[in-house]
Each structure stands twice: as structure tokens, then as C-alpha cells.
Enzyme design. Structure first.
Site, PDB file in Angstrom:
ATOM      1  N   HIS A  39     -75.510 -50.186  90.505  1.00 17.78           N
ATOM      2  CA  HIS A  39     -74.500 -49.166  90.239  1.00 17.78           C
ATOM      3  C   HIS A  39     -74.605 -47.959  91.161  1.00 17.78           C
ATOM      4  O   HIS A  39     -73.611 -47.287  91.427  1.00 17.78           O
ATOM      5  CB  HIS A  39     -74.606 -48.709  88.784  1.00 17.78           C
ATOM      6  CG  HIS A  39     -74.474 -49.822  87.791  1.00 17.78           C
ATOM      7  ND1 HIS A  39     -75.454 -50.775  87.626  1.00 17.78           N
ATOM      8  CD2 HIS A  39     -73.489 -50.132  86.913  1.00 17.78           C
ATOM      9  CE1 HIS A  39     -75.066 -51.628  86.689  1.00 17.78           C
ATOM     10  NE2 HIS A  39     -73.884 -51.268  86.251  1.00 17.78           N
ATOM     11  N   ASP A  47     -73.398 -42.656  87.093  1.00 13.23           N
ATOM     12  CA  ASP A  47     -73.799 -43.486  85.955  1.00 13.23           C
ATOM     13  C   ASP A  47     -75.146 -43.080  85.375  1.00 13.23           C
ATOM     14  O   ASP A  47     -75.490 -43.482  84.259  1.00 13.23           O
ATOM     15  CB  ASP A  47     -73.856 -44.965  86.357  1.00 13.23           C
ATOM     16  CG  ASP A  47     -72.479 -45.597  86.442  1.00 13.23           C
ATOM     17  OD1 ASP A  47     -71.533 -45.025  85.864  1.00 13.23           O
ATOM     18  OD2 ASP A  47     -72.345 -46.662  87.076  1.00 13.23           O
ATOM     19  N   TRP A 162     -70.530 -62.519  91.695  1.00 17.37           N
ATOM     20  CA  TRP A 162     -69.773 -61.530  90.941  1.00 17.37           C
ATOM     21  C   TRP A 162     -68.305 -61.797  91.273  1.00 17.37           C
ATOM     22  O   TRP A 162     -67.795 -61.328  92.286  1.00 17.37           O
ATOM     23  CB  TRP A 162     -70.154 -60.127  91.380  1.00 17.37           C
ATOM     24  CG  TRP A 162     -71.329 -59.446  90.780  1.00 17.37           C
ATOM     25  CD1 TRP A 162     -71.311 -58.223  90.156  1.00 17.37           C
ATOM     26  CD2 TRP A 162     -72.717 -59.860  90.758  1.00 17.37           C
ATOM     27  NE1 TRP A 162     -72.582 -57.876  89.749  1.00 17.37           N
ATOM     28  CE2 TRP A 162     -73.472 -58.859  90.097  1.00 17.37           C
ATOM     29  CE3 TRP A 162     -73.388 -60.991  91.223  1.00 17.37           C
ATOM     30  CZ2 TRP A 162     -74.846 -58.950  89.895  1.00 17.37           C
ATOM     31  CZ3 TRP A 162     -74.764 -61.094  91.024  1.00 17.37           C
ATOM     32  CH2 TRP A 162     -75.467 -60.079  90.363  1.00 17.37           C
ATOM     33  N   TYR A 164     -64.820 -61.021  91.024  1.00 17.41           N
ATOM     34  CA  TYR A 164     -64.040 -59.872  90.591  1.00 17.41           C
ATOM     35  C   TYR A 164     -62.631 -59.907  91.181  1.00 17.41           C
ATOM     36  O   TYR A 164     -62.475 -59.826  92.411  1.00 17.41           O
ATOM     37  CB  TYR A 164     -64.708 -58.570  91.033  1.00 17.41           C
ATOM     38  CG  TYR A 164     -65.943 -58.179  90.262  1.00 17.41           C
ATOM     39  CD1 TYR A 164     -66.364 -58.885  89.141  1.00 17.41           C
ATOM     40  CD2 TYR A 164     -66.702 -57.086  90.662  1.00 17.41           C
ATOM     41  CE1 TYR A 164     -67.487 -58.519  88.432  1.00 17.41           C
ATOM     42  CE2 TYR A 164     -67.833 -56.697  89.959  1.00 17.41           C
ATOM     43  CZ  TYR A 164     -68.221 -57.423  88.847  1.00 17.41           C
ATOM     44  OH  TYR A 164     -69.344 -57.062  88.147  1.00 17.41           O
ATOM     45  N   ARG A 166     -59.450 -58.277  92.559  1.00 20.18           N
ATOM     46  CA  ARG A 166     -59.217 -56.947  93.111  1.00 20.18           C
ATOM     47  C   ARG A 166     -58.030 -56.963  94.061  1.00 20.18           C
ATOM     48  O   ARG A 166     -57.686 -57.991  94.635  1.00 20.18           O
ATOM     49  CB  ARG A 166     -60.456 -56.438  93.891  1.00 20.18           C
ATOM     50  CG  ARG A 166     -61.657 -56.075  93.041  1.00 20.18           C
ATOM     51  CD  ARG A 166     -61.412 -54.821  92.210  1.00 20.18           C
ATOM     52  NE  ARG A 166     -62.636 -54.364  91.565  1.00 20.18           N
ATOM     53  CZ  ARG A 166     -63.091 -54.827  90.405  1.00 20.18           C
ATOM     54  NH1 ARG A 166     -62.412 -55.778  89.774  1.00 20.18           N
ATOM     55  NH2 ARG A 166     -64.206 -54.355  89.879  1.00 20.18           N
ATOM     56  N   LYS A 198     -70.642 -64.503  87.465  1.00 14.97           N
ATOM     57  CA  LYS A 198     -70.604 -63.313  86.620  1.00 14.97           C
ATOM     58  C   LYS A 198     -69.150 -62.890  86.477  1.00 14.97           C
ATOM     59  O   LYS A 198     -68.454 -62.640  87.473  1.00 14.97           O
ATOM     60  CB  LYS A 198     -71.415 -62.185  87.240  1.00 14.97           C
ATOM     61  CG  LYS A 198     -71.347 -60.857  86.481  1.00 14.97           C
ATOM     62  CD  LYS A 198     -72.123 -59.785  87.244  1.00 14.97           C
ATOM     63  CE  LYS A 198     -72.185 -58.453  86.502  1.00 14.97           C
ATOM     64  NZ  LYS A 198     -70.939 -57.701  86.581  1.00 14.97           N
ATOM     65  N   SER A 238     -70.250 -60.048  81.695  1.00 12.39           N
ATOM     66  CA  SER A 238     -70.643 -58.676  82.003  1.00 12.39           C
ATOM     67  C   SER A 238     -70.403 -57.764  80.811  1.00 12.39           C
ATOM     68  O   SER A 238     -69.465 -57.967  80.037  1.00 12.39           O
ATOM     69  CB  SER A 238     -69.842 -58.185  83.207  1.00 12.39           C
ATOM     70  OG  SER A 238     -70.054 -56.822  83.443  1.00 12.39           O
ATOM     71  N   GLY A 239     -71.242 -56.733  80.703  1.00  8.57           N
ATOM     72  CA  GLY A 239     -71.078 -55.768  79.613  1.00  8.57           C
ATOM     73  C   GLY A 239     -70.110 -54.654  79.942  1.00  8.57           C
ATOM     74  O   GLY A 239     -69.497 -54.078  79.043  1.00  8.57           O
ATOM     75  N   GLY A 266     -75.840 -53.930  81.863  1.00 10.22           N
ATOM     76  CA  GLY A 266     -76.541 -52.842  82.513  1.00 10.22           C
ATOM     77  C   GLY A 266     -76.405 -51.531  81.772  1.00 10.22           C
ATOM     78  O   GLY A 266     -77.298 -51.099  81.051  1.00 10.22           O
TER      79      GLY A 266
END
Length: 300
Positions: A39, A47, A162, A164, A166, A198, A238-239, A266
Site C-alpha cells: 500500500h 493508509d 492481482w 484488477y 481498470r 486475487k 481481497s478485503g 491488509g
């Protein structure tokens, strides 16, 4: 129930490393609980304002050891400077690429900053790669990932993608967290050779442009669909941003009920004070202990 490693078509090195991650750490039953810490590159220091202890990478790696995680995810700089003290006590997932949030997000690509060879030298058991599905620079991303995949095959290193959605095209088709986009990303990652995928938590939206997606899907319907789309790649949910703990545990259970191999949480862990972080990790490990991976058939 997560699938067995025996049925995933893995080479010897990848299977050995994934076995070490999933069966010698965490719940030890083929499921995974991972603690990501990329992060600082992706979001900058913001964060860590919630729990300033987490700004220290040594604190975070120690937390991964104390919390009994299956792996800790680090970028190359933190891995070189902080992982050595805990090497062998918790598996390392070396994140090979990343970007800052400073440039506009319309045409993102996550450039490489480390190699699979770096991961081997650091004693990592897996590498991570962010793939931006749907970005205008998707073609560059695919080529970049092809090189990573080739190196990972040579070194016997599992690749966690990962996946994602986008870019402006994704925004026009329901958004990055739409079920359509996340489901597509899961399939793309599997098609391109991910060993583990992920995924972010999907949202059902009736305004999505594809007719087959233009109805309300419940979370109980969406999550198994994502696992199917990932094929023989293991799925980690993922959280995301820190949220209410009841929701964290509810989502964790839903993910495992749907056949996910595990969780990668995370901020929902390390943004809490130390003792609370360990309590959350212990409860999540106890949950994962109820979902042993399927028993695979060994060859004769």
C-alpha cells in the site's frame, strides 16, 4: 471447498512452494490467509495514519509471523531491508510491479520494479503481479506479464495475479467493481497463466451493458461464478478498505463457501491496534480451518 494442488497442473517447483505456503503455515489445510503490504507504493503514507505502527515494515512482517499468516506481500525495497530478519518464519510473496496513485487513472499500467530472480534470491515462495484488465495499455501489460510468466516457469515460482479491472472503458461498462468486470478479470488472469488470482469484491449492477449480466446477482451467485471463471487458478478474495468487522468475517465466510482458496486482507487487519489485529487474524484462521482443501488423487 478449495481444490487440491494435485489437480492444478503445476510443475514441481511451483507445487513445492505452494505446498509450503498452504500446508506448512496458516491453518495448514490448503487454505491461505495473506497479509499484503504494498500500500505504501500504491497509496502513499495515508493508509498508515490510522495505525502509525503499521508504517514500520518491521512491525508488519513481525505481525505476519505472530498472526500465523500463510504469507506476507512486500515490494522489493521492504523485502530486502526488512524480510531478512524473519526469513523462513513466514513465506514471502514478492510483488514485482506497482504504481503510485498520482498520475490519472485513465490508462494505467503497473511497471515492473523487480524480477523473479530477485524473488529467488530473497527466498520468496511466490511472486505477485498486478494486471490491469481493460486498460488502454492492456497490450503492454500482457507483454510485460508474458516475460514474468516465462521467468516464473523457469524458476518454478508460483505467480499470484492481482486481476484488477481498470481504465475508462471499464468505467463505461459498469465500473471496476462490477460483477461483469471482476468476472472478466478472473477469466483473463486464468487464460494468461496465473497460478493464483486475487480478486476484489464484486457488486451486482443492473445497468451493466452485457445482457447476460443485466440482472441482479446475489453475492452467493457471484462468488462461485468468479471461482469458475478462474478455472484451475486458486482464488483469493481481497478485503479492500477497512470496514466493520462483522462485514469482514461475513465476507470471509461467503468467499470460502464459494470455493475460494483463501483471503488476502491488509487494511482490515493492520489498521487495527496490534492485539486486535492478532485477534482478527486468529478468528480468520479458525474460519479457514473449517474449509480443508479437497483431497487430490496422486499418480501411481
Amino acid at each position: 471447498m478449495p481444490p487440491s494442488l494435485h489437480g492444478l497442473g503445476l510443475g514441481t517447483g511451483k507445487k513445492a512452494r505452494l505446498h509450503r505456503i498452504l500446508y506448512q503455515h496458516g491453518a495448514g489445510n490448503g487454505t491461505g490467509l495473506f497479509l499484503p503490504y504494498d500500500h505504501g507504493l500504491e497509496h502513499g503514507p495515508r493508509d498508515f495514519f490510522v495505525n502509525q505502527d503499521a508504517a514500520d515494515p518491521a512491525y508488519l512482517v513481525r505481525l505476519a509471523v505472530e498472526g500465523g499468516f500463510n504469507g506476507v506481500v512486500l515490494q522489493i525495497g521492504n523485502a530486502r531491508k526488512f524480510y531478512w530478519e524473519f526469513a523462513g518464519e513466514v513465506p514471502l510473496v514478492l510483488k514485482l510491479n506497482g504504481k503510485t496513485e498520482l498520475p490519472p487513472d485513465g490508462d494505467p499500467i503497473s511497471p515492473l520494479n523487480a524480477t523473479v530472480a530477485d524473488a529467488v534470491a530473497l527466498g520468496a515462495d511466490a511472486v505477485g503481479y498486478t494486471l490491469y484488465v481493460g486498460s488502454p495499455r492492456q497490450a503492454e501489460d500482457f507483454v510485460q506479464f508474458r516475460g514474468v510468466r516465462g521467468d516464473a516457469e523457469r524458476y518454478g515460482m508460483p505467480v499470484i495475479v492481482w486481476a484488477y479491472p481498470r481504465g475508462s472503458a471499464v468505467a463505461a461498462k459498469g465500473g471496476r467493481d462490477s460483477f461483469y468486470a471482476v468476472d472478466y478479470a478472473a477469466r483473463v488472469a486464468a487464460e494468461l497463466g496465473a497460478d493464483v488470482v486475487k480478486l476484489t469484491w464484486p457488486v451486482s449492477r443492473t445497468e451493466q451493458v452485457r445482457p447476460e449480466y443485466e440482472r441482479d446477482f446475489t453475492e452467493q451467485q457471484m462468488l462461485p461464478a468468479l471461482v469458475r471463471s478462474a478455472g484451475r487458478a486458486l482464488v483469493l478474495l481481497s478485503g479492500g478498505a477497512k470496514t466493520d468487522l462483522d462485514e469482514v468475517f461475513d465476507r470471509a465466510k461467503q468467499a470460502m463457501d464459494a470455493g475460494a482458496a483463501g483471503l488476502i486482507f491488509g487494511r482490515n487487519i493492520w489498521q487495527w491496534p496490534h492485539d486486535e489485529s492478532l485477534r482478527i487474524a486468529a478468528e480468520l484462521r479458525a474460519l479457514l480451518a473449517q474449509y480443508p482443501a479437497a483431497r487430490g488423487e496422486r499418480g501411481n
